[in-house]
Motif scaffolding. Structure first.
Motif, PDB file in Angstrom:
ATOM      1  N   ALA A   3     -12.621   8.393 -14.866  1.00  0.00           N
ATOM      2  CA  ALA A   3     -13.277   7.187 -14.353  1.00  0.00           C
ATOM      3  C   ALA A   3     -12.587   6.629 -13.099  1.00  0.00           C
ATOM      4  O   ALA A   3     -13.098   5.684 -12.492  1.00  0.00           O
ATOM      5  CB  ALA A   3     -13.296   6.106 -15.429  1.00  0.00           C
ATOM      6  N   GLN A   4     -11.469   7.220 -12.720  1.00  0.00           N
ATOM      7  CA  GLN A   4     -10.662   6.623 -11.647  1.00  0.00           C
ATOM      8  C   GLN A   4     -11.426   6.520 -10.322  1.00  0.00           C
ATOM      9  O   GLN A   4     -11.425   5.473  -9.676  1.00  0.00           O
ATOM     10  CB  GLN A   4      -9.374   7.425 -11.466  1.00  0.00           C
ATOM     11  N   SER A   5     -12.096   7.577  -9.916  1.00  0.00           N
ATOM     12  CA  SER A   5     -12.817   7.554  -8.628  1.00  0.00           C
ATOM     13  C   SER A   5     -13.920   6.497  -8.632  1.00  0.00           C
ATOM     14  O   SER A   5     -14.090   5.760  -7.643  1.00  0.00           O
ATOM     15  CB  SER A   5     -13.422   8.933  -8.340  1.00  0.00           C
ATOM     16  N   ALA A   6     -14.660   6.404  -9.713  1.00  0.00           N
ATOM     17  CA  ALA A   6     -15.725   5.404  -9.805  1.00  0.00           C
ATOM     18  C   ALA A   6     -15.148   3.999  -9.793  1.00  0.00           C
ATOM     19  O   ALA A   6     -15.724   3.081  -9.187  1.00  0.00           O
ATOM     20  CB  ALA A   6     -16.546   5.632 -11.075  1.00  0.00           C
ATOM     21  N   ALA A   7     -13.993   3.812 -10.437  1.00  0.00           N
ATOM     22  CA  ALA A   7     -13.364   2.489 -10.470  1.00  0.00           C
ATOM     23  C   ALA A   7     -12.899   2.069  -9.086  1.00  0.00           C
ATOM     24  O   ALA A   7     -13.074   0.913  -8.666  1.00  0.00           O
ATOM     25  CB  ALA A   7     -12.187   2.504 -11.444  1.00  0.00           C
ATOM     26  N   ILE A  64      -7.241  -0.692  -1.093  1.00  0.00           N
ATOM     27  CA  ILE A  64      -7.099  -0.145  -2.434  1.00  0.00           C
ATOM     28  C   ILE A  64      -6.694   1.316  -2.321  1.00  0.00           C
ATOM     29  O   ILE A  64      -7.150   2.037  -1.423  1.00  0.00           O
ATOM     30  CB  ILE A  64      -8.416  -0.292  -3.243  1.00  0.00           C
ATOM     31  N   THR A  65      -5.810   1.730  -3.189  1.00  0.00           N
ATOM     32  CA  THR A  65      -5.406   3.131  -3.230  1.00  0.00           C
ATOM     33  C   THR A  65      -5.280   3.544  -4.684  1.00  0.00           C
ATOM     34  O   THR A  65      -5.141   2.699  -5.573  1.00  0.00           O
ATOM     35  CB  THR A  65      -4.076   3.349  -2.478  1.00  0.00           C
ATOM     36  N   GLY A  66      -5.354   4.822  -4.933  1.00  0.00           N
ATOM     37  CA  GLY A  66      -5.304   5.282  -6.317  1.00  0.00           C
ATOM     38  C   GLY A  66      -4.649   6.638  -6.452  1.00  0.00           C
ATOM     39  O   GLY A  66      -4.516   7.386  -5.481  1.00  0.00           O
ATOM     40  N   LYS A  67      -4.228   6.945  -7.674  1.00  0.00           N
ATOM     41  CA  LYS A  67      -3.652   8.242  -8.013  1.00  0.00           C
ATOM     42  C   LYS A  67      -4.509   8.845  -9.122  1.00  0.00           C
ATOM     43  O   LYS A  67      -4.420   8.447 -10.281  1.00  0.00           O
ATOM     44  CB  LYS A  67      -2.208   8.087  -8.479  1.00  0.00           C
ATOM     45  N   THR A  68      -5.340   9.805  -8.732  1.00  0.00           N
ATOM     46  CA  THR A  68      -6.290  10.377  -9.678  1.00  0.00           C
ATOM     47  C   THR A  68      -5.597  11.026 -10.866  1.00  0.00           C
ATOM     48  O   THR A  68      -6.051  10.922 -12.011  1.00  0.00           O
ATOM     49  CB  THR A  68      -7.188  11.409  -8.969  1.00  0.00           C
ATOM     50  N   ASP A  69      -4.481  11.700 -10.607  1.00  0.00           N
ATOM     51  CA  ASP A  69      -3.811  12.416 -11.696  1.00  0.00           C
ATOM     52  C   ASP A  69      -3.228  11.480 -12.744  1.00  0.00           C
ATOM     53  O   ASP A  69      -2.952  11.887 -13.877  1.00  0.00           O
ATOM     54  CB  ASP A  69      -2.719  13.334 -11.140  1.00  0.00           C
ATOM     55  N   ALA A 112       0.305  -7.039  -5.059  1.00  0.00           N
ATOM     56  CA  ALA A 112      -0.433  -5.893  -5.596  1.00  0.00           C
ATOM     57  C   ALA A 112      -0.761  -6.091  -7.070  1.00  0.00           C
ATOM     58  O   ALA A 112       0.035  -6.644  -7.825  1.00  0.00           O
ATOM     59  CB  ALA A 112       0.377  -4.609  -5.411  1.00  0.00           C
ATOM     60  N   LEU A 113      -1.956  -5.636  -7.445  1.00  0.00           N
ATOM     61  CA  LEU A 113      -2.307  -5.551  -8.864  1.00  0.00           C
ATOM     62  C   LEU A 113      -2.718  -4.114  -9.148  1.00  0.00           C
ATOM     63  O   LEU A 113      -3.407  -3.476  -8.366  1.00  0.00           O
ATOM     64  CB  LEU A 113      -3.403  -6.541  -9.241  1.00  0.00           C
ATOM     65  N   THR A 114      -2.238  -3.602 -10.263  1.00  0.00           N
ATOM     66  CA  THR A 114      -2.481  -2.211 -10.629  1.00  0.00           C
ATOM     67  C   THR A 114      -3.191  -2.133 -11.972  1.00  0.00           C
ATOM     68  O   THR A 114      -2.859  -2.860 -12.906  1.00  0.00           O
ATOM     69  CB  THR A 114      -1.155  -1.427 -10.698  1.00  0.00           C
ATOM     70  N   LEU A 115      -4.180  -1.250 -12.039  1.00  0.00           N
ATOM     71  CA  LEU A 115      -4.924  -1.002 -13.263  1.00  0.00           C
ATOM     72  C   LEU A 115      -4.857   0.485 -13.588  1.00  0.00           C
ATOM     73  O   LEU A 115      -4.772   1.319 -12.679  1.00  0.00           O
ATOM     74  CB  LEU A 115      -6.386  -1.407 -13.109  1.00  0.00           C
ATOM     75  N   ARG A 116      -4.937   0.795 -14.879  1.00  0.00           N
ATOM     76  CA  ARG A 116      -5.012   2.192 -15.300  1.00  0.00           C
ATOM     77  C   ARG A 116      -6.290   2.398 -16.108  1.00  0.00           C
ATOM     78  O   ARG A 116      -6.569   1.644 -17.040  1.00  0.00           O
ATOM     79  CB  ARG A 116      -3.790   2.594 -16.120  1.00  0.00           C
ATOM     80  N   LEU A 145       0.831  -1.209   0.000  1.00  0.00           N
ATOM     81  CA  LEU A 145       0.000   0.000   0.000  1.00  0.00           C
ATOM     82  C   LEU A 145       0.860   1.251   0.000  1.00  0.00           C
ATOM     83  O   LEU A 145       0.588   2.212  -0.733  1.00  0.00           O
ATOM     84  CB  LEU A 145      -0.921   0.007   1.224  1.00  0.00           C
ATOM     85  N   ALA A 146       1.910   1.251   0.823  1.00  0.00           N
ATOM     86  CA  ALA A 146       2.789   2.418   0.897  1.00  0.00           C
ATOM     87  C   ALA A 146       3.488   2.661  -0.431  1.00  0.00           C
ATOM     88  O   ALA A 146       3.605   3.801  -0.899  1.00  0.00           O
ATOM     89  CB  ALA A 146       3.811   2.218   2.021  1.00  0.00           C
ATOM     90  N   ARG A 147       3.938   1.595  -1.063  1.00  0.00           N
ATOM     91  CA  ARG A 147       4.598   1.748  -2.368  1.00  0.00           C
ATOM     92  C   ARG A 147       3.644   2.282  -3.428  1.00  0.00           C
ATOM     93  O   ARG A 147       4.053   2.976  -4.364  1.00  0.00           O
ATOM     94  CB  ARG A 147       5.164   0.402  -2.815  1.00  0.00           C
ATOM     95  N   ALA A 148       2.360   1.953  -3.283  1.00  0.00           N
ATOM     96  CA  ALA A 148       1.359   2.402  -4.252  1.00  0.00           C
ATOM     97  C   ALA A 148       0.895   3.825  -3.995  1.00  0.00           C
ATOM     98  O   ALA A 148       0.110   4.365  -4.780  1.00  0.00           O
ATOM     99  CB  ALA A 148       0.162   1.458  -4.236  1.00  0.00           C
TER     100      ALA A 148
END
Length: 324
Positions: free
Chosen positions: A305-309, A252-257, A296-300, A201-204
């Motif tokens: 759409a990132q927030s909804a995903a 789960i964590t995300g980067k909106t930008d 970890a699995l990462t999707l783009r 999580l920290a790395r993400a």
């Protein structure tokens, strides 16, 4: 027991918060030996950096480190003064006085050795050592800063070197959640999280703990607790868990930008990646790229759409674990 506690800038931002932290330390010192690590008071580092850039577009890295590390020194001295007003003997120590030796990289130094003899001496005198986080000294004798998350790293490194019974990281967040609770109110706080999942999580990009600290805690088997200095109770324990007790996905964590999102847990495999892609496709969210790393699995997806995903995968692949 010997406990290392770290307090972040928001926990020390004004006299009221300083007094509150001093009271927390006094209460803990009644039953345990205590070493405290502090960040600069909220906004101080940014203010000092801004002043430097008013004078120089590209400040000398050595001098910038000499400047910005004074923020932690201010916080440590003010906290000790506050502790002493409460009758708690304490002493402030800079990173180099505490025996934190680093490489010579300014702005993003790495700890090479911790020699905490001064800390042990102060503990034997009945004092609480209050150590400046985020800083050390290189072989040339120059002050170095440890970069983002440096105070957390200082605390974990000291806990490992002192063979402390625990390391407690205090901030304005009361633990690790399955997602950012500011964005997803339904996110659940995790009373316990596996150290491998915390590192992933920290790395993400999860901000509750910097990845350098998580790496160090995992490597040194340092018992961690992430707590809030604003309210009692709660918190999250970070430790190696038995596989049977470890959830399929911890968070789960995300980067909106960037339009990225990362699911973290022991279940991060090719089947889970396909499941996540199909879940999003059924909601008309196209996956532009994806991949697997350890735990970890990462999707783009598109930034729009990132927030909804994130919300959808949090519901379908994380919260669903607790509904069974």
């Amino acid at each position: 027991m010997l406990i290392v506690q770290k307090y972040g800038g928001s926990s020390l931002k004004d006299p009221e918060r300083l007094r509150h932290v001093a009271e927390l330390c006094r209460a803990r010192r009644e039953k345990d030996e205590l070493v405290v690590v502090v960040s600069a008071m909220g906004g101080t580092t940014d203010s000092l950096t801004g002043r430097a850039r008013e004078l120089s577009r590209e400040p000398n890295a050595r001098e910038l480190d000499a400047l910005v590390t004074t923020g932690e020194q201010q916080a440590a001295a003010l906290l000790v003064m506050t502790m002493e007003e409460l009758g708690l003997p304490a002493v402030s120590l800079t990173g180099w006085q505490a025996g934190i030796l680093t490489d010579a990289r300014h702005g993003d130094g790495a700890i090479r050795l911790v020699a905490p003899s001064r800390i042990r001496a102060e503990l034997s005198r009945g004092r609480v050592p209050v150590v400046t986080g985020f800083q050390g000294v290189c072989a040339a004798g120059d002050v170095t800063s440890l970069g983002r998350g440096g105070s957390d790293t200082t605390a974990v490194a000291l806990a490992a070197a002192l063979e402390a019974d625990g390391c407690e990281i205090y901030s304005d967040v009361d633990g690790v959640y399955t997602a950012d609770p500011r964005l997803l109110p339904e996110a659940r706080r995790l009373p316990v999280i596996d150290a491998r999942d915390m590192l992933a999580l920290a790395r993400a990009g999860a901000k509750v703990l910097h990845f350098k600290s998580a790496e160090l805690a995992l490597a040194g088997n340092v018992p961690l607790r992430l707590l809030s200095s604003y309210k009692e109770g709660g918190g999250s324990e970070v430790k190696l868990m038995p596989e049977a007790a470890r959830p399929r996905f911890a968070g789960i964590t995300g980067k909106t930008d960037a339009g990225t999102l990362t699911l973290v847990g022991r279940g991060a495999d090719a089947a889970a990646l396909s499941e996540a892609v199909l879940t999003l496709a059924n909601a008309d969210i196209a996956v532009l790229d994806g991949g697997l790393k350890e735990n970890a699995l990462t999707l783009r997806v598109s930034q729009t759409a990132q927030s909804a995903a994130v919300k959808l995968l949090h519901e379908k692949m994380i919260l669903s674990q607790y509904d069974k």
